[in-house]
Design a protein around this motif. Structure first.
Motif, PDB file in Angstrom:
ATOM      1  N   GLY B  50       0.683  -1.447  -0.164  1.00 13.55           N
ATOM      2  CA  GLY B  50       0.265   0.088  -0.303  1.00 13.55           C
ATOM      3  C   GLY B  50       1.257   1.266  -0.164  1.00 13.55           C
ATOM      4  O   GLY B  50       0.423   2.443  -0.834  1.00 13.55           O
ATOM      5  N   THR B 123      -4.464   6.757   2.131  1.00 18.02           N
ATOM      6  CA  THR B 123      -5.449   5.949   1.067  1.00 18.02           C
ATOM      7  C   THR B 123      -5.136   6.020  -0.611  1.00 18.02           C
ATOM      8  O   THR B 123      -4.064   7.029  -0.546  1.00 18.02           O
ATOM      9  CB  THR B 123      -6.459   5.985   1.779  1.00 18.02           C
ATOM     10  OG1 THR B 123      -7.627   5.458   0.325  1.00 18.02           O
ATOM     11  CG2 THR B 123      -6.838   7.962   1.073  1.00 18.02           C
ATOM     12  N   GLY B 207      -1.547  -5.525  -0.852  1.00 18.94           N
ATOM     13  CA  GLY B 207      -1.653  -3.721   0.314  1.00 18.94           C
ATOM     14  C   GLY B 207      -1.958  -3.048  -0.910  1.00 18.94           C
ATOM     15  O   GLY B 207      -3.106  -2.312  -0.429  1.00 18.94           O
ATOM     16  N   THR B 211      -5.709  -1.663  -0.364  1.00 18.86           N
ATOM     17  CA  THR B 211      -6.419   0.252   0.322  1.00 18.86           C
ATOM     18  C   THR B 211      -6.790   1.372  -0.138  1.00 18.86           C
ATOM     19  O   THR B 211      -7.305   2.355   0.955  1.00 18.86           O
ATOM     20  CB  THR B 211      -4.334   0.758  -0.196  1.00 18.86           C
ATOM     21  OG1 THR B 211      -3.479  -0.621   0.945  1.00 18.86           O
ATOM     22  CG2 THR B 211      -4.486   2.295   0.429  1.00 18.86           C
ATOM     23  N   THR B 216      -4.735   3.026   4.751  1.00 14.28           N
ATOM     24  CA  THR B 216      -3.601   1.714   5.786  1.00 14.28           C
ATOM     25  C   THR B 216      -2.714   2.855   6.307  1.00 14.28           C
ATOM     26  O   THR B 216      -2.789   4.140   6.202  1.00 14.28           O
ATOM     27  CB  THR B 216      -2.270   2.035   4.164  1.00 14.28           C
ATOM     28  OG1 THR B 216      -1.445   0.584   5.042  1.00 14.28           O
ATOM     29  CG2 THR B 216      -1.459   2.640   3.431  1.00 14.28           C
TER      30      THR B 216
END
Lengths: 243, 294
Positions: B50, B123, B207, B211, B216
């Motif tokens: 992320g 994000t 990830g 996200t 995250t």
């Protein structure tokens, strides 16, 4: 072909091999006999590079193999069929054979040809080629293990107790195959608990006792040696030890 | 909204997060099969996925697709370095020691990330808009479709790799018997390296796709790792189909728990399932239970 000189090996602080010196010449069948725990399997693992050795030298075809990774030793042409975990149980027979040739990575056509040779040697394997190796019987598994090793085109084939746990008819079949492989020019180092059979098929034999080579000689010589009779041929020679 | 429709909605959203858990669980299984260890840094790979995507896409303004692949490569490289550095060079190869090393790696990665990316939650924009699609009356976010699609493609590709390529077969051989693999001439070290690299890549993808939905921050690794771990246990640790089934089921249970009981207990549901499985069937749904020779 293979020359071991003064090999020592340890499990932690316990010494399991003491100054082992032996040699195997091209074209021979050499067997290694000895009681449980005498160090036979460790010796094979040292040769294969799975277990470290201290001191001494391990020369195969004029190449020192000490410190080499197992895959390098396989690439030199030393293949071991171990007593346990001989094959990859979840993989199919074909996958097992294909991986046997892993280092050489032959193309598809060549791979099929080589597998065909294995199937000719062990016809039973062809019928089961798409089954997971774990579903095979003990004898079939031993044959697959031999076939997988042959796919690696061994110069020296080391077999650890190939007859262990097999029915007597299968045992004689396996020994017959070992002999025919030798006739095709593959040198064989055989570890056996079935001393009588081992002595019969091998050109020379070493006797290992608590990590030391205590006796060596031709199969015939050792078959007539009182010490060997007492220690390994046991019940058939009752007179010798009940003197 | 009728109860049936609500249930359908919960299941859909459960399958979405469940897909991510499945990817994380596969990462756990790959490394476990090659080495026998539990890689506690797996969750950090997800967090890094992320974070790197945010760095490449949102901060450096690279387009979506290059950012995606750069992220996969970067985290895969971190997985590779974890194996090539501390794991390979550990003096003792005992399982417990190696597991401790992964815990150490996890703490270090988390700490470094806090310094590099800061403490604020971040994000990503969804991959393609936010207009929900309506399916049988339930709303699906386009991101959910991305998550499904990417997860399914990865599972299929990985399955093809493991079943059809020689390297994939060699990886399965190492999982079946490390000793026998060595004696066959398979370079076991390289296969282990590969499993860490793949796990890094899988974590990165997990990830990146999750996200936009969950946001995250530097400290999400632990909880995501534990979810993936629970999913792997639920499905049968080490089993690939098990990881997928376990992941999806865990996602659905969690979503149902959150929707029907309270979202406060969302994480508790995962651990309740983990404990129940450990009590009742420790080998998991697809687990075979070890055969012992007498």
């Amino acid at each position: 072909m293979l020359k071991l000189k003064n090999i020592d090996a340890f499990f932690g602080k316990t010494q399991v091999l003491r100054h082992v010196t032996l040699h195997v010449e091209a074209g021979e069948i050499v067997s290694l006999i000895g009681a449980n725990g005498s160090g036979k399997t460790t010796l094979l693992n040292v040769i294969s590079g799975l277990h470290p050795s201290r001191n001494g030298s391990r020369v195969f075809l004029n190449v020192e193999t000490r410190g080499m990774k197992p895959e390098k030793i396989v690439a030199l042409g030393i293949l071991q069929v171990p007593e346990a975990e001989k094959v990859f149980n979840p993989l199919t027979l074909l996958e097992n054979l294909e991986l046997g040739a892993y280092l050489r990575r032959p193309d598809r056509v060549k791979l099929a040809e080589e597998m065909e040779k294995v199937f000719q040697l062990f016809p039973i394997l062809r019928e089961r080629k798409d089954q997971p190796a774990g579903t095979l019987s003990g004898g079939e598994r031993q044959m697959l293990a031999l076939g997988k090793a042959l796919m690696g085109q061994p110069k020296l084939l080391m077999l650890d107790e190939p007859s262990l746990g097999l029915a007597p008819t299968v045992v004689s079949e396996i020994f017959h195959i070992v002999r025919s492989l030798n006739d095709r020019g593959i040198t064989i180092l055989l570890v056996e608990q079935n001393a009588k059979e081992a002595l019969r098929i091998s050109h020379r034999t070493y006797v290992l006792d608590t990590g030391r080579i205590v006796l060596s000689g031709s199969g015939q010589e050792l078959l007539n040696n009182d010490e060997v009779k007492r220690a390994f041929l046991g019940k058939d020679y009752r007179g010798k030890w009940e003197r | 909204m009728t109860f049936g429709l609500q249930l359908f909605q919960f299941i859909l959203s459960g399958l979405t997060t469940g897909s991510t858990y499945a990817l994380i669980a596969i990462g756990f299984s790959l490394i476990h099969n090659a080495t026998g260890i539990v890689n506690f840094a797996q969750g950090e790979f997800v967090m890094l996925g992320g974070m790197f995507m945010i760095t490449f896409h949102s901060l450096l303004k690279l387009p979506m697709l290059p950012s995606f692949f750069l992220t996969v490569l970067s985290v895969a490289a971190i997985g590779l370095l974890l194996e090539f550095g501390p794991i390979r060079r550990a003096k003792s190869k005992e399982i417990l020691i190696l597991v401790m090393i992964t815990i150490g790696a996890s703490i270090s990665i988390k700490g470094l990330s806090m310094i590099l990316f800061g403490k604020n939650p971040m994000t990503l924009p969804p991959f393609s808009g936010e207009t929900p699609l309506i399916l049988f009356g339930a709303a699906i976010m386009p991101q959910s479709i991305w998550i499904f699609g990417i997860t399914v493609s990865i599972v299929l590709a990985l399955n093809y790799f493991l079943k059809k390529t020689t390297t994939g077969k060699a990886m399965r051989a190492v999982a079946a018997s490390r000793r026998s693999a060595m004696l066959t001439g398979i370079p076991v070290d390289r296969m282990i390296l590969l499993s860490f690299t793949f796990s890094g890549a899988l974590g990165a993808v997990a990830g990146m796709i999750i996200t936009p939905i969950t946001t995250t921050s530097y400290d999400v690794g632990a909880i995501l790792g534990l979810k993936g771990f629970s999913a792997a246990i639920l499905g049968g640790y080490g089993s690939m189909p098990g990881a997928v089934i376990g992941g999806l089921l865990l996602g659905v249970f969690e979503s149902l728990g959150a929707g029907l009981i309270s979202s406060e207990y969302k994480d508790a549901v995962a651990f309740l399932i983990l404990l129940t499985i450990l009590f009742l069937k420790p080998s998991g749904i697809m687990g075979k239970g070890r055969l012992r020779r007498v």
